[in-house]
Write a protein that holds these residues in place. Sequence first.
Motif, PDB file in Angstrom:
ATOM      1  N   GLU A 180     -10.214   9.395 -37.685  1.00 39.35           N
ATOM      2  CA  GLU A 180      -9.239   8.836 -38.814  1.00 39.35           C
ATOM      3  C   GLU A 180     -10.137   7.973 -39.720  1.00 39.35           C
ATOM      4  O   GLU A 180     -10.024   7.939 -40.806  1.00 39.35           O
ATOM      5  CB  GLU A 180      -8.065   7.830 -38.212  1.00 39.35           C
ATOM      6  CG  GLU A 180      -7.286   8.604 -37.533  1.00 39.35           C
ATOM      7  CD  GLU A 180      -6.276   7.833 -36.583  1.00 39.35           C
ATOM      8  OE1 GLU A 180      -5.841   6.630 -37.325  1.00 39.35           O
ATOM      9  OE2 GLU A 180      -5.590   7.936 -35.629  1.00 39.35           O
ATOM     10  N   VAL A 181     -10.909   7.085 -39.171  1.00 38.93           N
ATOM     11  CA  VAL A 181     -12.030   6.191 -39.727  1.00 38.93           C
ATOM     12  C   VAL A 181     -12.848   7.295 -41.054  1.00 38.93           C
ATOM     13  O   VAL A 181     -12.972   6.987 -41.853  1.00 38.93           O
ATOM     14  CB  VAL A 181     -12.793   5.385 -39.066  1.00 38.93           C
ATOM     15  CG1 VAL A 181     -14.089   4.955 -39.879  1.00 38.93           C
ATOM     16  CG2 VAL A 181     -12.317   4.305 -38.377  1.00 38.93           C
ATOM     17  N   SER A 182     -13.273   8.363 -40.115  1.00 34.58           N
ATOM     18  CA  SER A 182     -14.160   9.358 -41.180  1.00 34.58           C
ATOM     19  C   SER A 182     -13.374   9.749 -42.157  1.00 34.58           C
ATOM     20  O   SER A 182     -13.916   9.951 -43.284  1.00 34.58           O
ATOM     21  CB  SER A 182     -14.639  10.368 -40.083  1.00 34.58           C
ATOM     22  OG  SER A 182     -15.638  11.281 -40.871  1.00 34.58           O
ATOM     23  N   ARG A 183     -11.945  10.325 -42.052  1.00 33.24           N
ATOM     24  CA  ARG A 183     -11.176  10.824 -42.943  1.00 33.24           C
ATOM     25  C   ARG A 183     -10.865   9.554 -43.983  1.00 33.24           C
ATOM     26  O   ARG A 183     -10.997  10.021 -45.130  1.00 33.24           O
ATOM     27  CB  ARG A 183      -9.992  11.436 -42.406  1.00 33.24           C
ATOM     28  CG  ARG A 183     -10.195  12.677 -41.728  1.00 33.24           C
ATOM     29  CD  ARG A 183      -8.746  13.126 -41.568  1.00 33.24           C
ATOM     30  NE  ARG A 183      -7.920  12.430 -40.290  1.00 33.24           N
ATOM     31  CZ  ARG A 183      -8.106  12.910 -39.197  1.00 33.24           C
ATOM     32  NH1 ARG A 183      -8.711  13.905 -38.881  1.00 33.24           N
ATOM     33  NH2 ARG A 183      -7.398  12.046 -38.351  1.00 33.24           N
ATOM     34  N   MET A 184     -10.782   8.382 -43.640  1.00 34.43           N
ATOM     35  CA  MET A 184     -10.507   7.406 -44.517  1.00 34.43           C
ATOM     36  C   MET A 184     -11.594   7.245 -45.466  1.00 34.43           C
ATOM     37  O   MET A 184     -11.399   7.103 -46.546  1.00 34.43           O
ATOM     38  CB  MET A 184     -10.047   6.216 -43.858  1.00 34.43           C
ATOM     39  CG  MET A 184      -9.846   4.989 -44.767  1.00 34.43           C
ATOM     40  SD  MET A 184      -9.948   3.273 -44.005  1.00 34.43           S
ATOM     41  CE  MET A 184     -11.761   3.426 -43.730  1.00 34.43           C
ATOM     42  N   ILE A 185     -12.881   7.173 -44.824  1.00 32.64           N
ATOM     43  CA  ILE A 185     -13.965   6.925 -45.803  1.00 32.64           C
ATOM     44  C   ILE A 185     -14.322   8.105 -46.712  1.00 32.64           C
ATOM     45  O   ILE A 185     -14.649   7.944 -47.838  1.00 32.64           O
ATOM     46  CB  ILE A 185     -15.168   6.772 -44.650  1.00 32.64           C
ATOM     47  CG1 ILE A 185     -15.004   5.487 -44.000  1.00 32.64           C
ATOM     48  CG2 ILE A 185     -16.500   6.772 -45.523  1.00 32.64           C
ATOM     49  CD1 ILE A 185     -15.956   5.137 -42.904  1.00 32.64           C
ATOM     50  N   GLY A 186     -14.045   9.276 -45.937  1.00 30.33           N
ATOM     51  CA  GLY A 186     -14.247  10.609 -46.955  1.00 30.33           C
ATOM     52  C   GLY A 186     -13.145  10.361 -48.139  1.00 30.33           C
ATOM     53  O   GLY A 186     -13.455  11.187 -49.168  1.00 30.33           O
ATOM     54  N   SER A 187     -12.104   9.911 -47.913  1.00 32.06           N
ATOM     55  CA  SER A 187     -10.904  10.195 -49.123  1.00 32.06           C
ATOM     56  C   SER A 187     -11.364   9.148 -50.107  1.00 32.06           C
ATOM     57  O   SER A 187     -10.594   8.995 -50.993  1.00 32.06           O
ATOM     58  CB  SER A 187      -9.684   9.992 -48.314  1.00 32.06           C
ATOM     59  OG  SER A 187      -9.559   8.599 -48.029  1.00 32.06           O
ATOM     60  N   CYS A 188     -12.433   8.219 -49.890  1.00 30.82           N
ATOM     61  CA  CYS A 188     -12.364   7.110 -50.815  1.00 30.82           C
ATOM     62  C   CYS A 188     -13.317   7.634 -51.961  1.00 30.82           C
ATOM     63  O   CYS A 188     -13.518   6.947 -52.929  1.00 30.82           O
ATOM     64  CB  CYS A 188     -13.418   5.962 -50.155  1.00 30.82           C
ATOM     65  SG  CYS A 188     -12.390   5.237 -49.034  1.00 30.82           S
ATOM     66  N   ASN A 189     -13.631   8.794 -52.142  1.00 30.80           N
ATOM     67  CA  ASN A 189     -14.249   9.421 -53.155  1.00 30.80           C
ATOM     68  C   ASN A 189     -15.661   8.926 -53.607  1.00 30.80           C
ATOM     69  O   ASN A 189     -15.817   8.740 -54.849  1.00 30.80           O
ATOM     70  CB  ASN A 189     -13.394   9.766 -54.250  1.00 30.80           C
ATOM     71  CG  ASN A 189     -12.252  10.623 -54.256  1.00 30.80           C
ATOM     72  OD1 ASN A 189     -12.257  11.585 -53.313  1.00 30.80           O
ATOM     73  ND2 ASN A 189     -11.054  10.539 -54.388  1.00 30.80           N
ATOM     74  N   GLY A 190     -16.445   8.653 -52.698  1.00 30.77           N
ATOM     75  CA  GLY A 190     -17.524   7.859 -53.040  1.00 30.77           C
ATOM     76  C   GLY A 190     -17.512   6.345 -53.055  1.00 30.77           C
ATOM     77  O   GLY A 190     -18.563   5.779 -53.101  1.00 30.77           O
ATOM     78  N   GLU A 191     -16.386   5.840 -53.423  1.00 29.86           N
ATOM     79  CA  GLU A 191     -16.136   4.407 -53.607  1.00 29.86           C
ATOM     80  C   GLU A 191     -15.812   3.940 -51.952  1.00 29.86           C
ATOM     81  O   GLU A 191     -14.814   4.001 -51.494  1.00 29.86           O
ATOM     82  CB  GLU A 191     -14.919   3.903 -54.428  1.00 29.86           C
ATOM     83  CG  GLU A 191     -14.927   4.510 -55.832  1.00 29.86           C
ATOM     84  CD  GLU A 191     -13.826   4.090 -56.625  1.00 29.86           C
ATOM     85  OE1 GLU A 191     -13.404   3.213 -56.499  1.00 29.86           O
ATOM     86  OE2 GLU A 191     -13.502   4.703 -57.414  1.00 29.86           O
ATOM     87  N   LYS A 192     -16.754   3.208 -51.590  1.00 30.04           N
ATOM     88  CA  LYS A 192     -16.770   2.485 -50.361  1.00 30.04           C
ATOM     89  C   LYS A 192     -15.777   1.058 -50.422  1.00 30.04           C
ATOM     90  O   LYS A 192     -15.952   0.287 -51.070  1.00 30.04           O
ATOM     91  CB  LYS A 192     -18.146   2.183 -49.619  1.00 30.04           C
ATOM     92  CG  LYS A 192     -18.669   3.309 -49.351  1.00 30.04           C
ATOM     93  CD  LYS A 192     -19.943   3.314 -48.613  1.00 30.04           C
ATOM     94  CE  LYS A 192     -20.701   4.527 -48.082  1.00 30.04           C
ATOM     95  NZ  LYS A 192     -21.741   4.405 -47.348  1.00 30.04           N
ATOM     96  N   ARG A 193     -15.088   0.986 -49.311  1.00 29.16           N
ATOM     97  CA  ARG A 193     -14.235  -0.308 -49.099  1.00 29.16           C
ATOM     98  C   ARG A 193     -15.585  -1.423 -49.020  1.00 29.16           C
ATOM     99  O   ARG A 193     -16.339  -1.492 -48.361  1.00 29.16           O
ATOM    100  CB  ARG A 193     -13.782  -0.116 -47.751  1.00 29.16           C
ATOM    101  CG  ARG A 193     -12.588  -1.140 -47.650  1.00 29.16           C
ATOM    102  CD  ARG A 193     -11.769  -0.866 -46.507  1.00 29.16           C
ATOM    103  NE  ARG A 193     -12.272  -0.603 -45.187  1.00 29.16           N
ATOM    104  CZ  ARG A 193     -12.806  -1.671 -44.327  1.00 29.16           C
ATOM    105  NH1 ARG A 193     -12.781  -3.089 -44.914  1.00 29.16           N
ATOM    106  NH2 ARG A 193     -13.334  -1.325 -43.330  1.00 29.16           N
ATOM    107  N   ARG A 194     -15.003  -2.520 -49.308  1.00 27.67           N
ATOM    108  CA  ARG A 194     -15.863  -3.875 -49.614  1.00 27.67           C
ATOM    109  C   ARG A 194     -16.408  -4.002 -48.275  1.00 27.67           C
ATOM    110  O   ARG A 194     -17.519  -4.054 -48.135  1.00 27.67           O
ATOM    111  CB  ARG A 194     -14.857  -5.061 -49.703  1.00 27.67           C
ATOM    112  CG  ARG A 194     -15.435  -6.190 -49.786  1.00 27.67           C
ATOM    113  CD  ARG A 194     -14.573  -7.375 -50.269  1.00 27.67           C
ATOM    114  NE  ARG A 194     -13.483  -7.440 -49.447  1.00 27.67           N
ATOM    115  CZ  ARG A 194     -12.622  -8.275 -49.397  1.00 27.67           C
ATOM    116  NH1 ARG A 194     -12.617  -9.330 -50.263  1.00 27.67           N
ATOM    117  NH2 ARG A 194     -11.400  -8.282 -48.654  1.00 27.67           N
TER     118      ARG A 194
END
Length: 197
Positions: A150-164
């Motif tokens: 789930e974390v991997s999907r969430m990070i991948g769905s950020c389209n290159g923009e990483k969470r703070r």
Amino acid sequence: FVTVPDFNDLTFPPGALYSRKFTIEGEQISLQVQDTPFVSLEDDTDSICCQEQINRSIYWADGFVLVFSITDYESYRLIRPLHHHIRKIHPNANIPLLLMANKGDLLRARQVSSTEGLQLASELGGTYYEVSARENCEGVHEAFQQLCQEVSRMIGSCNGEKRRGLHLVRPKSPNMQDLKRRLKQALTSKGKSATTL
């Protein structure tokens, strides 16, 4: 991010930072798990009392595993206020959450039903697992693997923009920091006692 309110029977030191690398769906993942003991409810309230180290861990975490014991209703009661505390730090983030009920091998001592666990997980927007870390580590492994996916999907769905939080330096093991602090205190107190003689 792991909270273990009933860590008294565990053999590892509380507050430890664990790092592992493994592969999920062909991608190498670096996992850091921060054990976060010493969280408690404030006197007769639904607020929690915790160390600053825990707030730092909450801030940098990309996923949360909230653990309670099925044999300790107080550890279960702590989950909702802890989740509320996490939401204060991440008010708008959609961070994966796993609610894990441990000690599934101690059914005769059960104080928290599976239904209560499932209802709480649904309320918090997370996945529920009931496991026995002592008798079946495969259940724990499966739960962590799902959270990492789930974390991997969430990070991948950020389209290159990483969470703070992903840009923050991960904290050092609190045990090492504690050892350094205690060593410094010991050296300081020895120096003081030597000068007073």
